[in-house]
Design a protein around this motif. Structure first.
Motif, PDB file in Angstrom:
ATOM      1  N   LEU A  12      22.019 -22.187 -46.430  1.00 49.75           N
ATOM      2  CA  LEU A  12      22.226 -21.541 -47.729  1.00 49.75           C
ATOM      3  C   LEU A  12      21.319 -22.119 -48.805  1.00 49.75           C
ATOM      4  O   LEU A  12      20.866 -21.401 -49.699  1.00 49.75           O
ATOM      5  CB  LEU A  12      23.690 -21.649 -48.139  1.00 49.75           C
ATOM      6  CG  LEU A  12      24.681 -20.930 -47.221  1.00 49.75           C
ATOM      7  CD1 LEU A  12      26.100 -21.094 -47.747  1.00 49.75           C
ATOM      8  CD2 LEU A  12      24.327 -19.453 -47.089  1.00 49.75           C
ATOM      9  N   GLN A  13      21.058 -23.407 -48.728  1.00 57.09           N
ATOM     10  CA  GLN A  13      20.160 -24.012 -49.705  1.00 57.09           C
ATOM     11  C   GLN A  13      18.756 -23.435 -49.570  1.00 57.09           C
ATOM     12  O   GLN A  13      18.093 -23.163 -50.574  1.00 57.09           O
ATOM     13  CB  GLN A  13      20.132 -25.525 -49.535  1.00 57.09           C
ATOM     14  CG  GLN A  13      19.263 -26.239 -50.569  1.00 57.09           C
ATOM     15  CD  GLN A  13      19.287 -27.749 -50.416  1.00 57.09           C
ATOM     16  OE1 GLN A  13      19.937 -28.284 -49.515  1.00 57.09           O
ATOM     17  NE2 GLN A  13      18.573 -28.442 -51.273  1.00 57.09           N
ATOM     18  N   TYR A  14      18.321 -23.249 -48.320  1.00 62.17           N
ATOM     19  CA  TYR A  14      16.994 -22.677 -48.102  1.00 62.17           C
ATOM     20  C   TYR A  14      16.941 -21.238 -48.590  1.00 62.17           C
ATOM     21  O   TYR A  14      15.985 -20.817 -49.259  1.00 62.17           O
ATOM     22  CB  TYR A  14      16.612 -22.737 -46.628  1.00 62.17           C
ATOM     23  CG  TYR A  14      15.197 -22.259 -46.371  1.00 62.17           C
ATOM     24  CD1 TYR A  14      14.129 -23.134 -46.490  1.00 62.17           C
ATOM     25  CD2 TYR A  14      14.927 -20.928 -46.070  1.00 62.17           C
ATOM     26  CE1 TYR A  14      12.824 -22.700 -46.305  1.00 62.17           C
ATOM     27  CE2 TYR A  14      13.630 -20.490 -45.874  1.00 62.17           C
ATOM     28  CZ  TYR A  14      12.590 -21.378 -45.991  1.00 62.17           C
ATOM     29  OH  TYR A  14      11.305 -20.941 -45.824  1.00 62.17           O
ATOM     30  N   VAL A  15      17.967 -20.457 -48.265  1.00 60.61           N
ATOM     31  CA  VAL A  15      18.012 -19.068 -48.708  1.00 60.61           C
ATOM     32  C   VAL A  15      17.957 -19.001 -50.231  1.00 60.61           C
ATOM     33  O   VAL A  15      17.227 -18.185 -50.809  1.00 60.61           O
ATOM     34  CB  VAL A  15      19.278 -18.365 -48.183  1.00 60.61           C
ATOM     35  CG1 VAL A  15      19.403 -16.959 -48.780  1.00 60.61           C
ATOM     36  CG2 VAL A  15      19.247 -18.276 -46.660  1.00 60.61           C
ATOM     37  N   ALA A  16      18.698 -19.883 -50.888  1.00 63.21           N
ATOM     38  CA  ALA A  16      18.694 -19.900 -52.350  1.00 63.21           C
ATOM     39  C   ALA A  16      17.319 -20.231 -52.908  1.00 63.21           C
ATOM     40  O   ALA A  16      16.947 -19.760 -53.989  1.00 63.21           O
ATOM     41  CB  ALA A  16      19.724 -20.914 -52.854  1.00 63.21           C
ATOM     42  N   SER A  17      16.547 -21.038 -52.168  1.00 62.72           N
ATOM     43  CA  SER A  17      15.231 -21.448 -52.657  1.00 62.72           C
ATOM     44  C   SER A  17      14.204 -20.323 -52.603  1.00 62.72           C
ATOM     45  O   SER A  17      13.129 -20.434 -53.189  1.00 62.72           O
ATOM     46  CB  SER A  17      14.721 -22.655 -51.855  1.00 62.72           C
ATOM     47  OG  SER A  17      14.308 -22.266 -50.552  1.00 62.72           O
ATOM     48  N   VAL A  18      14.518 -19.246 -51.893  1.00 62.37           N
ATOM     49  CA  VAL A  18      13.570 -18.125 -51.824  1.00 62.37           C
ATOM     50  C   VAL A  18      14.156 -16.834 -52.391  1.00 62.37           C
ATOM     51  O   VAL A  18      13.428 -15.868 -52.611  1.00 62.37           O
ATOM     52  CB  VAL A  18      13.103 -17.859 -50.374  1.00 62.37           C
ATOM     53  CG1 VAL A  18      12.387 -19.058 -49.819  1.00 62.37           C
ATOM     54  CG2 VAL A  18      14.269 -17.474 -49.470  1.00 62.37           C
ATOM     55  N   ASN A  19      15.456 -16.825 -52.635  1.00 59.38           N
ATOM     56  CA  ASN A  19      16.119 -15.578 -53.003  1.00 59.38           C
ATOM     57  C   ASN A  19      16.436 -15.535 -54.502  1.00 59.38           C
ATOM     58  O   ASN A  19      17.134 -16.384 -55.018  1.00 59.38           O
ATOM     59  CB  ASN A  19      17.428 -15.430 -52.200  1.00 59.38           C
ATOM     60  CG  ASN A  19      17.836 -13.985 -52.008  1.00 59.38           C
ATOM     61  OD1 ASN A  19      17.009 -13.094 -52.005  1.00 59.38           O
ATOM     62  ND2 ASN A  19      19.121 -13.772 -51.834  1.00 59.38           N
TER      63      ASN A  19
END
Length: 301
Positions: A12-19
């Protein structure tokens, strides 16, 4: 099922970093398959407008999607800090003229038969043919099917000069060995050139621009090399430098193109993209960090 399937828990942290951070022109759930690049190139080359059609594809080998945050400031200062758009960035210029999009490697989770390693041979083959490995043959580390040509071979068969260059020897001895033979047998204007390093690659691509070559494709391995050596991701300054340096090399190519007197009579499609991401010191899995890639283009999708 969504981009990565219901069963897999996302980072989720990675998704947040691109979304939704003001960097990309689409969202995580709207990401394009990396195969879209071939379609864009084909449409450009066949859409006549009175100018000579040209293509430059600059490959950032191993550049994760979130690595674009090193180049373009986010609307969330916690992610990128105090940053401004660089006037000397290839990706920044392409985003301003067209767009910067999230893409993905590794096949479509909604079609399990298409799943493939998020690795170099599979990624670039999907990008250049517009087909996943199940169709182009590069599911593993093997030679691409002759029946599924790259956009470079297609262009050369129509009389457009095309050029492929990289440091990695397996592109020439394994993945595209069949295509190299076809180009020689058919005596068409398609050149494959293995270089020793990125400086030699840069010189070769500049020379092809000056030579008037129509379709130019080169792979810069700075991000992938540094990722394997010391880690993929924003916590490793060497990886960050690999991405930003590759961007500067691409910017030099773009400005060289635009400085030529022939430029006014040409219609250039400019692309930057990556074959896969990475995590730790490797890649190849279906992890989000490995699958998420990017596409910058001076055309809106």
């Amino acid at each position: 099922m969504g981009l990565f399937g219901k069963k897999q828990k996302e980072n989720l942290q990675y998704v947040a970093s691109v979304n939704g951070v003001g960097v990309f022109d689409n969202t995580f759930d709207q990401a394009f398959p990396q195969t879209v690049v071939a379609r864009i190139v084909r449409e450009h080359l066949t859409n006549e407008n009175g100018k000579r059609k040209k293509v430059l594809i600059f490959g950032f080998d191993g550049a994760r999607a979130d690595s674009m945050l090193y180049l373009i400031p986010s609307t969330n200062e916690k992610l990128t800090g105090h940053n401004l758009h660089s006037p000397y960035s290839y990706v920044t210029q392409l985003k301003q003229e067209g767009g910067l999009y999230l893409t993905y490697a590794g096949g479509d989770k909604s079609r399990p038969e298409t799943l493939q390693p998020t690795s170099t041979a599979q990624g670039w083959s999907a990008i250049l043919t517009g087909k996943w490995g199940i169709d182009n043959g590069v599911v593993q580390h093997v030679t691409k099917k002759d029946s599924v040509p790259t956009v470079l071979l297609e262009a050369a068969r129509r009389g457009k000069s095309s050029f492929f260059s990289s440091c990695w020897p397996d592109h020439f001895t394994v993945t595209y060995a069949g295509e190299i033979k076809l180009a020689e047998q058919e005596k068409i204007p398609l050149t494959f050139l293995q270089v020793k390093d990125e400086e030699e690659l840069q010189a070769a691509m500049l020379a092809e621009i000056d030579r008037g070559t129509d379709v130019i494709f080169g792979i810069n391995e700075f991000p992938d090399h540094n990722g394997h050596g010391s880690g993929f991701g924003p916590d490793n300054y060497r990886y960050v430098v690999g991405v930003t340096n590759a961007d500067r090399y691409a910017y030099e190519l773009m400005t060289h193109i635009q400085s030529r007197p022939e430029y006014e009579d040409e219609d250039w499609l400019l692309i930057a993209t990556s074959d896969h991401g990475g995590h730790g010191r490797g890649h190849g899995t279906q992890k989000t960090e490995d699958r998420m890639t990017f596409l910058a283009c001076n055309r809106k999708l």
